[in-house]
Each structure stands twice: as structure tokens, then as C-alpha cells.
Design an enzyme around this catalytic site. Structure first.
Site, PDB file in Angstrom:
ATOM      1  N   LYS A  21      10.232-114.300  -9.853  1.00 21.61           N
ATOM      2  CA  LYS A  21       9.297-114.949 -10.798  1.00 21.61           C
ATOM      3  C   LYS A  21       8.205-115.643 -10.001  1.00 21.61           C
ATOM      4  CE  LYS A  21       9.644-118.972 -11.239  1.00 21.61           C
ATOM      5  NZ  LYS A  21       9.884-120.435 -11.264  1.00 21.61           N
ATOM      6  N   ASP A 156      14.365-121.959 -16.627  1.00 21.85           N
ATOM      7  CA  ASP A 156      13.626-120.751 -16.223  1.00 21.85           C
ATOM      8  C   ASP A 156      14.297-119.453 -16.678  1.00 21.85           C
ATOM      9  OD1 ASP A 156      11.723-122.248 -14.980  1.00 21.85           O
ATOM     10  OD2 ASP A 156      12.254-121.681 -12.927  1.00 21.85           O
TER      11      ASP A 156
HETATM   12  O1  C5P Z   1      16.941-126.091 -15.882  1.00 19.13           O
HETATM   13  P1  C5P Z   1      17.223-126.016 -14.410  1.00 19.13           P
HETATM   14  O2  C5P Z   1      18.675-126.291 -14.103  1.00 19.13           O
HETATM   15  O3  C5P Z   1      16.735-124.780 -13.752  1.00 19.13           O
HETATM   16  O4  C5P Z   1      16.378-127.210 -13.756  1.00 19.13           O
HETATM   17  C1  C5P Z   1      16.707-127.784 -12.532  1.00 19.13           C
HETATM   18  C2  C5P Z   1      16.177-129.215 -12.516  1.00 19.13           C
HETATM   19  O5  C5P Z   1      14.745-129.213 -12.467  1.00 19.13           O
HETATM   20  C3  C5P Z   1      16.516-130.037 -13.745  1.00 19.13           C
HETATM   21  O6  C5P Z   1      17.759-130.663 -13.608  1.00 19.13           O
HETATM   22  C4  C5P Z   1      15.377-131.040 -13.801  1.00 19.13           C
HETATM   23  O7  C5P Z   1      15.624-132.090 -12.884  1.00 19.13           O
HETATM   24  C5  C5P Z   1      14.202-130.245 -13.253  1.00 19.13           C
HETATM   25  N1  C5P Z   1      13.369-129.669 -14.322  1.00 19.13           N
HETATM   26  C6  C5P Z   1      12.534-130.495 -15.068  1.00 19.13           C
HETATM   27  N2  C5P Z   1      11.745-129.958 -16.054  1.00 19.13           N
HETATM   28  C7  C5P Z   1      11.748-128.637 -16.291  1.00 19.13           C
HETATM   29  C8  C5P Z   1      12.579-127.765 -15.546  1.00 19.13           C
HETATM   30  C9  C5P Z   1      13.378-128.322 -14.554  1.00 19.13           C
HETATM   31  O8  C5P Z   1      12.510-131.704 -14.853  1.00 19.13           O
HETATM   32  N3  C5P Z   1      10.957-128.144 -17.247  1.00 19.13           N
END
Ligand code: C5P
Length: 306
Positions: A21, A156
């Protein structure tokens, strides 16, 4: 003569690519009360990525291979390997709820993308697992259900489930297809893993302006010019933490890329080029300057409107 029973033939072996990505732009526009950040992001996908296979088996298993397989093997319960298994398990729960059958599965993850590198990685693997197992088990779930399962696995994962050019809003759940040409691209990673939450924490501002109207159309030249106005708001905090990111971007600019940025929360940077030969020259030069870095020459997938 008795007729053979009619049985639905299930595939025994399914393959899926988990395309890298690429955030062409990532504007952080706010923050929700649960801490997640609101984004306005333009993403596309490379034709290359990790490769996964799913084989009906006697028992569940996960085998890691590829250049970055050993990185995950050091911590098989962590990061991307774990997301593949979580994807398998949330899909099984959804199939249980709808009374659909599934069997044990042997999964192989050929990990060719660097881990914790801002180009999907674990999210793309999780999305490929949902797609692959849906095919292996010939399962039927509404698109909206599958998108909800994806969001449970990570912000994502819904965009990776679609793996085509998208404008992404919310925390990653609002997806709008974007008509966009394919670009020759070179990805460069200085081999420094970056923690996404750490980069979000280090943001100076969380209320930055959204993207505005996108260039549109299939002229690569118009896109390459228009992209210059867009930002990755995570790039300044990532560069402060990992100085090699600015160095990688400098190399890409010197290699005559038309557009250079960091993807996601880093540390992978990329250059878009006007032609395949220009991208090939850049990839060769970069790999000889920095043989210790990860360099990938590929091209992005073209997008169609909905
Ligand atoms: O959702 P994912 O586990 O991939 O995201 C990893 C971390 O990135 C989350 O725990 C958060 O701290 C941060 N994040 C965020 N806002 C988003 C995506 C991710 O703050 N839109």
C-alpha cells in the site's frame, strides 16, 4: 450404473498477493475521542507484495518464508504473522454466525515486504487472508460484513481488502474509488522499523487541512503536478525520529523522480517516475549507493471510478 454423487468441488489451493500500500498523501485532520486519528488520504497499490497460499489440510498451520520471514519468525506471535491468524479467526467467527462450513488450513506467508514499514505489510497480509479464505471455503458474506471484519483487524485493512486507488477518510473505513493512471515507482526503505502509534503521538498538530479536489483523469503528467500540493503529515515527526527518511527522499529526488514522499508512518519512501526506464535507472543507482537498504522497482495499479 449408479451415478457418482454430485459434490461441490472446493479448491484445495488458493494463492493471493498482498500488494504493498502506498500513501500518495496522508493528511491528519483530527482525532476521535478514542485516540484514533481522522485522515484524508490518497492511496494506491503496487502490483508486487507478499504472497500467501492457503491449502486445505489436516490441521491449522502458518509457515513463514521470504526475505523478511525470519524477522517475523523471531516473534511468531507478533505483528504480521499474528494478523494473518487473527484474520483467519475473525472470518471463522463470522462463518459460524451464518452457519457456513470451513476446515483446517495450512497458510504460507512469503514475506517479501519489510515489516513495520508504512506500506501495509501486516494489514495487506490480513486482507489477503480474508480474500483467500473466502475463496478456499467458498464462503458468502456481504461486502459490508467483510469490510467490518477488516476494520476490526486494523484501520488499514479495509483499504487493503480493495487494493485499488482510493481516497480514504474517517480512520480508514470510508473508501471512495479514484480514477488514476498506473505509475512506475521505486520504493526505498532504510531498514529502520517504525512504530505507527509512536509517530502519531509525535504529531505537532492534529487539525490539519483536508486534501481538497484531486487532479482526476488519466493523464500521468496532470497527476504528478497535482500531487505536489498534497502532504504526508506523518513525515516531519518520522524524519525527526529516523533521519535516514530524509536521506532516502534526497536520493529519490536526485534520481529524477517526479514526485517523492514517505508512505504511511514510514520509513518506506517512494518516487514516481515519468517512464519505466527512468525508474529502472533510479532503482539501479539507489541499490548501488545503499546496498544495505531495501529497494523495489515496480508499478502501481491503475484505478477506475466506482
Ligand atoms: O489500526 P491499526 O492497529 O493498524 O493502528 C495502529 C495504531 O496506529 C493505532 O493503535 C493508533 O495508535 C494509530 N492509528 C491512529 N489513527 C489511525 C490509524 C492508526 O491513531 N487512523
Amino acid at each position: 450404473m449408479p451415478m457418482a454423487p454430485v459434490t461441490a468441488s472446493l479448491p484445495e489451493h488458493v494463492e493471493e498477493t498482498a500488494p504493498a500500500k502506498i500513501n500518495l498523501a496522508l493528511h491528519v485532520t483530527g482525532q476521535r475521542s478514542d485516540g484514533y486519528h481522522l485522515l484524508d488520504s490518497l492511496v494506491t497499490f503496487a502490483v508486487d507484495g507478499d504472497e500467501l497460499t492457503f491449502v486445505a489440510a489436516e490441521a491449522d498451520s502458518l509457515t513463514l518464508s521470504g526475505r523478511f520471514g525470519p524477522v517475523l519468525a523471531l516473534d511468531p506471535a507478533g505483528q504480521d504473522g499474528n494478523l494473518v491468524l487473527r484474520a483467519r479467526d475473525v472470518l471463522r467467527e463470522a462463518l459460524d454466525e451464518t452457519g457456513q462450513a470451513y476446515g483446517p488450513v495450512a497458510i504460507t506467508l512469503d514475506k517479501t515486504l519489510p515489516v513495520a514499514s508504512g506500506i501495509g505489510g501486516g494489514s495487506a497480509d490480513a486482507a489477503a487472508t480474508l480474500r483467500g479464505l473466502m475463496r478456499l471455503w467458498q464462503a458468502e458474506l456481504a461486502d459490508t460484513t467483510l469490510q467490518e471484519l477488516a476494520l476490526k483487524l486494523g484501520a488499514d485493512v479495509p483499504m487493503c481488502l480493495q487494493s485499488r486507488p482510493l481516497r480514504v477518510r474517517g480512520i480508514g473505513e470510508t473508501l471512495e474509488p479514484v480514477a488514476m493512471p498506473s505509475f512506475p515507482i521505486v520504493l526505498v526503505n532504510p531498514m529502520r522499523a517504525v512504530s505507527t502509534p509512536e509517530i502519531f503521538r509525535r504529531l505537532a498538530r492534529r487539525d490539519n487541512p483536508a486534501m481538497g479536489a484531486l487532479p482526476g483523469g488519466d493523464s500521468a503528467d496532470i497527476w504528478l503536478t497535482g500531487l505536489a500540493d498534497l502532504r504526508n503529515d506523518l513525515q516531519p515527526p518520522a524524519e525527526a525520529l529516523v533521519p535516514e527518511i530524509a536521506e532516502a527522499c534526497d536520493y529519490l529526488r536526485q534520481s529524477l523522480a517526479r514526485f517523492v514522499r514517505m508512505s504511511g508512518s514510514g520509513a518506506t519512501c517512494f518516487g514516481l517516475y515519468e517512464s519505466e526506464p527512468a525508474a529502472l535507472r533510479a532503482a539501479l543507482a539507489l541499490s548501488s549507493f545503499r546496498p544495505d537498504w531495501y529497494v523495489l522497482l515496480t508499478h502501481t495499479i491503475a484505478g477506475e471510478p466506482a
